[in-house]
Design an enzyme around this catalytic site. Structure first.
Site, PDB file in Angstrom:
ATOM      1  N   ASP A 151       0.843  -1.192   0.000  1.00  0.00           N
ATOM      2  CA  ASP A 151       0.000   0.000   0.000  1.00  0.00           C
ATOM      3  C   ASP A 151       0.882   1.247   0.000  1.00  0.00           C
ATOM      4  O   ASP A 151       1.835   1.339   0.783  1.00  0.00           O
ATOM      5  CB  ASP A 151      -0.896   0.025   1.242  1.00  0.00           C
ATOM      6  CG  ASP A 151      -2.004  -1.019   1.183  1.00  0.00           C
ATOM      7  OD1 ASP A 151      -2.097  -1.737   0.167  1.00  0.00           O
ATOM      8  OD2 ASP A 151      -2.769  -1.116   2.161  1.00  0.00           O
ATOM      9  N   HIS A 160       3.748  -2.306   3.197  1.00  0.00           N
ATOM     10  CA  HIS A 160       3.584  -0.889   2.869  1.00  0.00           C
ATOM     11  C   HIS A 160       4.892  -0.346   2.303  1.00  0.00           C
ATOM     12  O   HIS A 160       5.968  -0.754   2.753  1.00  0.00           O
ATOM     13  CB  HIS A 160       3.212  -0.074   4.113  1.00  0.00           C
ATOM     14  CG  HIS A 160       1.917  -0.480   4.729  1.00  0.00           C
ATOM     15  ND1 HIS A 160       1.800  -1.587   5.556  1.00  0.00           N
ATOM     16  CD2 HIS A 160       0.679   0.073   4.650  1.00  0.00           C
ATOM     17  CE1 HIS A 160       0.549  -1.700   5.951  1.00  0.00           C
ATOM     18  NE2 HIS A 160      -0.160  -0.713   5.418  1.00  0.00           N
TER      19      HIS A 160
END
Length: 246
Positions: free
Chosen positions: A51, A196
């Site tokens: 992400d 992430h």
């Protein structure tokens, strides 16, 4: 019994009454909508996902590591991140990775109206497509936050909602060895693994994560090639079950 049956028929608009253990029990007619958390597969394959919502310190490092390992991953990016780092979006796409949708502004989607949800996603889609030339088909709700309206709205605009069943927790900045242990021990066939970009120790952990998964026999697919787009059902955990397991 006849009177009880009439009562049951009368409340069917709100739910259903079933006769269980000598009593009428109310059961909601509405079924909970779920995103895809994982995929039932016979082959040992999983997906690495990242992400991208805030920083951009390590995007090129991640690209370089994945290139060395010959792995295509899926990056879920926020529209505001696309605006700020268009060169990184292009670099991800040019390297063969999927660039998919993580909303325009990273809101809690259940707090929005259907129209606002649609605008969040379509706006981000347009920004991604303008750079990559590819229309995103996958959406990851910010914060992993969703409800029935989010999932059904995404479906209505042709988007598959994607969660994860293995969380690296890299945003907490654990040691690289902890990230590796958590991911490798919990991965299973069809897992969707969450990382992430801009997490402090993800680049240091990623090579050992990949090595550990490969040692267990795993290979890697981007999410769009891992999931099923037809002829499947979902179990109560959000696991896609194909009519014929592949």
């Amino acid at each position: 019994m006849a009177a009880a049956l009439l009562i049951g028929m009368a409340v069917c608009a709100a739910g259903c009454l079933v006769f269980r253990a000598g009593n009428w029990v109310s059961v909601s007619a509405a079924q909970k909508e779920l995103p895809i958390y994982s995929v039932e597969r016979k082959d040992k394959v999983c997906a690495l996902t990242f992400d991208a919502a805030w920083g951009n310190e390590d995007t090129q490092q991640l690209i370089d590591i994945l290139k060395t390992e010959n792995i295509q991953a899926t990056f879920f990016v926020v529209g505001a991140w696309v605006d700020k780092y268009p060169e990184s979006v292009k670099a991800l796409s040019d390297a063969g990775h999927e660039v998919m949708n993580h909303s325009a502004t990273h809101p809690h989607m259940p707090d929005l109206s259907t129209e606002q949800m649609t605008e969040e996603v379509q706006s981000c889609n347009e920004k991604i497509k303008a750079i990559t030339g590819v229309q995103p088909t996958l959406f990851r709700p910010p914060y992993g936050d969703y409800n029935n309206a989010v999932i059904s709205t995404m479906r209505s605009i042709g988007m598959y909602s994607i969660q994860w069943d293995v969380d690296s927790l890299d945003w907490r900045n654990p040691a690289p060895s902890e990230i590796t242990k958590r991911v490798v021990e919990n991965a299973q066939n069809g897992s969707i693994i969450l990382f992430h970009n801009a997490a402090v120790n993800t680049p240091a952990a990623l090579p050992s994560v990949i090595a550990g998964l490969k040692a267990k026999g795993f290979s890697f697919l981007p999410v769009s090639k891992l999931i099923y787009t037809e002829n499947y059902t979902m179990d109560h955990t959000g696991r896609q079950i194909p009519n014929t397991v592949g």
